[in-house]
Design a protein around this motif. Structure first.
Motif, PDB file in Angstrom:
ATOM      1  N   GLU A 106       7.525  10.069  -6.278  1.00 39.90           N
ATOM      2  CA  GLU A 106       5.876  10.572  -5.950  1.00 39.90           C
ATOM      3  C   GLU A 106       5.236   9.629  -4.779  1.00 39.90           C
ATOM      4  N   LEU A 107       5.915   8.496  -4.472  1.00 41.24           N
ATOM      5  CA  LEU A 107       5.204   7.711  -3.703  1.00 41.24           C
ATOM      6  C   LEU A 107       5.671   7.728  -2.197  1.00 41.24           C
ATOM      7  N   ILE A 108       4.942   7.457  -1.107  1.00 43.65           N
ATOM      8  CA  ILE A 108       5.544   7.193   0.213  1.00 43.65           C
ATOM      9  C   ILE A 108       4.522   5.962   0.654  1.00 43.65           C
ATOM     10  N   SER A 109       5.175   5.217   1.858  1.00 46.51           N
ATOM     11  CA  SER A 109       4.334   4.223   2.276  1.00 46.51           C
ATOM     12  C   SER A 109       3.048   4.546   2.858  1.00 46.51           C
ATOM     13  N   ALA A 110       2.071   3.859   2.936  1.00 48.19           N
ATOM     14  CA  ALA A 110       0.681   4.279   2.992  1.00 48.19           C
ATOM     15  C   ALA A 110       0.705   4.513   4.747  1.00 48.19           C
TER      16      ALA A 110
ATOM     17  N   VAL B  57      13.020   3.900 -12.392  1.00 53.88           N
ATOM     18  CA  VAL B  57      11.962   2.728 -11.967  1.00 53.88           C
ATOM     19  C   VAL B  57      10.589   3.291 -11.837  1.00 53.88           C
ATOM     20  N   ILE B  58       9.701   2.663 -12.359  1.00 56.07           N
ATOM     21  CA  ILE B  58       8.177   2.976 -12.286  1.00 56.07           C
ATOM     22  C   ILE B  58       7.380   1.745 -11.897  1.00 56.07           C
ATOM     23  N   PHE B  59       6.421   2.452 -10.889  1.00 48.15           N
ATOM     24  CA  PHE B  59       5.665   1.540 -10.147  1.00 48.15           C
ATOM     25  C   PHE B  59       4.245   1.702 -10.474  1.00 48.15           C
TER      26      PHE B  59
ATOM     27  N   VAL C  28      -4.930  11.181 -10.830  1.00 43.89           N
ATOM     28  CA  VAL C  28      -5.061  10.773  -9.264  1.00 43.89           C
ATOM     29  C   VAL C  28      -4.409  12.044  -8.567  1.00 43.89           C
ATOM     30  N   ARG C  29      -5.446  12.239  -7.514  1.00 42.34           N
ATOM     31  CA  ARG C  29      -4.879  13.491  -6.673  1.00 42.34           C
ATOM     32  C   ARG C  29      -4.253  13.125  -5.699  1.00 42.34           C
ATOM     33  N   ARG C  30      -3.273  14.021  -5.400  1.00 37.31           N
ATOM     34  CA  ARG C  30      -2.392  13.901  -4.172  1.00 37.31           C
ATOM     35  C   ARG C  30      -3.092  13.440  -3.028  1.00 37.31           C
ATOM     36  N   GLY C  31      -2.361  12.353  -2.396  1.00 40.07           N
ATOM     37  CA  GLY C  31      -2.771  11.993  -0.989  1.00 40.07           C
ATOM     38  C   GLY C  31      -3.514  10.689  -1.207  1.00 40.07           C
ATOM     39  N   SER C  32      -3.884  10.257  -2.621  1.00 42.92           N
ATOM     40  CA  SER C  32      -4.640   8.951  -2.760  1.00 42.92           C
ATOM     41  C   SER C  32      -3.914   7.699  -2.440  1.00 42.92           C
ATOM     42  N   LEU C  33      -4.498   6.704  -1.959  1.00 43.87           N
ATOM     43  CA  LEU C  33      -3.913   5.630  -1.541  1.00 43.87           C
ATOM     44  C   LEU C  33      -4.193   4.517  -2.644  1.00 43.87           C
ATOM     45  N   GLY C  34      -3.259   3.528  -2.771  1.00 40.13           N
ATOM     46  CA  GLY C  34      -3.018   2.574  -3.798  1.00 40.13           C
ATOM     47  C   GLY C  34      -2.631   1.417  -3.580  1.00 40.13           C
TER      48      GLY C  34
ATOM     49  N   ALA D  38       0.783  -1.140  -0.081  1.00 36.92           N
ATOM     50  CA  ALA D  38       0.031  -0.035   0.026  1.00 36.92           C
ATOM     51  C   ALA D  38       0.822   1.301  -0.041  1.00 36.92           C
ATOM     52  N   VAL D  39       0.648   2.095  -0.968  1.00 34.82           N
ATOM     53  CA  VAL D  39       1.280   3.429  -0.924  1.00 34.82           C
ATOM     54  C   VAL D  39       0.603   4.699  -1.377  1.00 34.82           C
ATOM     55  N   ARG D  40       1.106   5.597  -0.953  1.00 33.14           N
ATOM     56  CA  ARG D  40       0.274   7.061  -0.998  1.00 33.14           C
ATOM     57  C   ARG D  40       1.094   8.000  -2.254  1.00 33.14           C
ATOM     58  N   VAL D  41       0.504   8.432  -3.120  1.00 31.59           N
ATOM     59  CA  VAL D  41       0.877   9.258  -3.802  1.00 31.59           C
ATOM     60  C   VAL D  41       1.120  10.889  -3.415  1.00 31.59           C
ATOM     61  N   THR D  42       2.062  11.371  -3.434  1.00 29.56           N
ATOM     62  CA  THR D  42       2.449  12.818  -2.658  1.00 29.56           C
ATOM     63  C   THR D  42       2.207  13.803  -3.794  1.00 29.56           C
ATOM     64  N   ARG D  43       2.035  13.835  -5.021  1.00 28.57           N
ATOM     65  CA  ARG D  43       1.765  14.902  -6.040  1.00 28.57           C
ATOM     66  C   ARG D  43       0.645  14.544  -6.974  1.00 28.57           C
ATOM     67  N   ASN D  44       0.374  15.340  -7.424  1.00 26.57           N
ATOM     68  CA  ASN D  44      -0.980  15.328  -8.293  1.00 26.57           C
ATOM     69  C   ASN D  44      -0.210  14.537  -9.549  1.00 26.57           C
ATOM     70  N   VAL D  45      -0.986  13.328 -10.126  1.00 26.64           N
ATOM     71  CA  VAL D  45      -0.389  12.810 -11.328  1.00 26.64           C
ATOM     72  C   VAL D  45      -1.501  13.072 -12.473  1.00 26.64           C
ATOM     73  N   ARG D  46      -1.014  13.527 -13.451  1.00 26.19           N
ATOM     74  CA  ARG D  46      -1.492  14.097 -14.574  1.00 26.19           C
ATOM     75  C   ARG D  46      -1.176  13.155 -15.841  1.00 26.19           C
ATOM     76  N   ASN D  47      -2.269  13.200 -16.739  1.00 32.82           N
ATOM     77  CA  ASN D  47      -1.929  12.678 -18.049  1.00 32.82           C
ATOM     78  C   ASN D  47      -0.998  13.150 -18.912  1.00 32.82           C
ATOM     79  N   ASP D  48       0.448  12.496 -18.928  1.00 30.58           N
ATOM     80  CA  ASP D  48       1.274  12.895 -19.810  1.00 30.58           C
ATOM     81  C   ASP D  48       1.243  12.525 -21.106  1.00 30.58           C
TER      82      ASP D  48
END
Length: 159
Positions: free
Chosen positions: A77-81, A58-60, A39-45, A16-26
């Protein structure tokens, strides 16, 4: 006490991880315009795959169940949940309105109802603050003094 990771900088399948930045379509996410918020910053996945891009990045691949999306994220862009997360209501470039007069020593610098744009999120302590550009001035403003400029289209963050 949580054991130390010997593979620091890596997340494993299912973690389980949390995204720390907004992820926009590149441009790599099909069916949505470039720049669209994925995906909005703070979301869990959860990590579903680990791969590389251009042989050195490395891409997760993270499955964000609440958004129904699988998105590629870089390590930074990721931290542990489990890590501490101090969520903010607004983000860089969000349009906001101040909900009260803002001033210094009794002098009103920005009147209640003035439009502004978030330039920076400051999350140094438990109280979120922002640098907000109001026309010719940029002020540091607490979150409690701001509201979305367009509440009908504003997307509240997940907490």
């Amino acid at each position: 006490m949580k054991p130390e990771r010997f593979d620091e900088g890596r997340f494993e399948y299912g973690e389980a991880v949390r995204v720390t930045r907004n992820v926009r379509n590149d441009g790599t996410y099909p069916g949505l315009d470039v720049g669209h918020l994925l995906v909005r910053r703070g979301s869990l996945g959860n990590v579903v795959e680990v791969g590389t891009f251009l042989q050195d990045q490395v891409i997760f691949t993270v499955h964000f169940l609440s958004q129904g999306r699988m998105v590629g994220c870089r390590l930074e862009e990721l931290i542990s949940a489990d890590e501490v997360w101090n969520p903010s209501r607004f983000e860089f470039r969000d349009k906001v309105v101040c909900t009260l007069d803002l001033g210094v020593q009794g002098n009103v610098l920005v009147a209640k109802g003035s439009d502004g744009e978030v330039m920076k999120v400051i999350r140094d302590d438990a109280r979120i603050q922002y640098h907000v550009a109001f026309h010719a001035r940029t002020l540091q403003v607490p979150e409690s003094a701001l509201a979305p400029a367009h509440p009908e289209t504003f997307c509240e963050p997940e907490f």
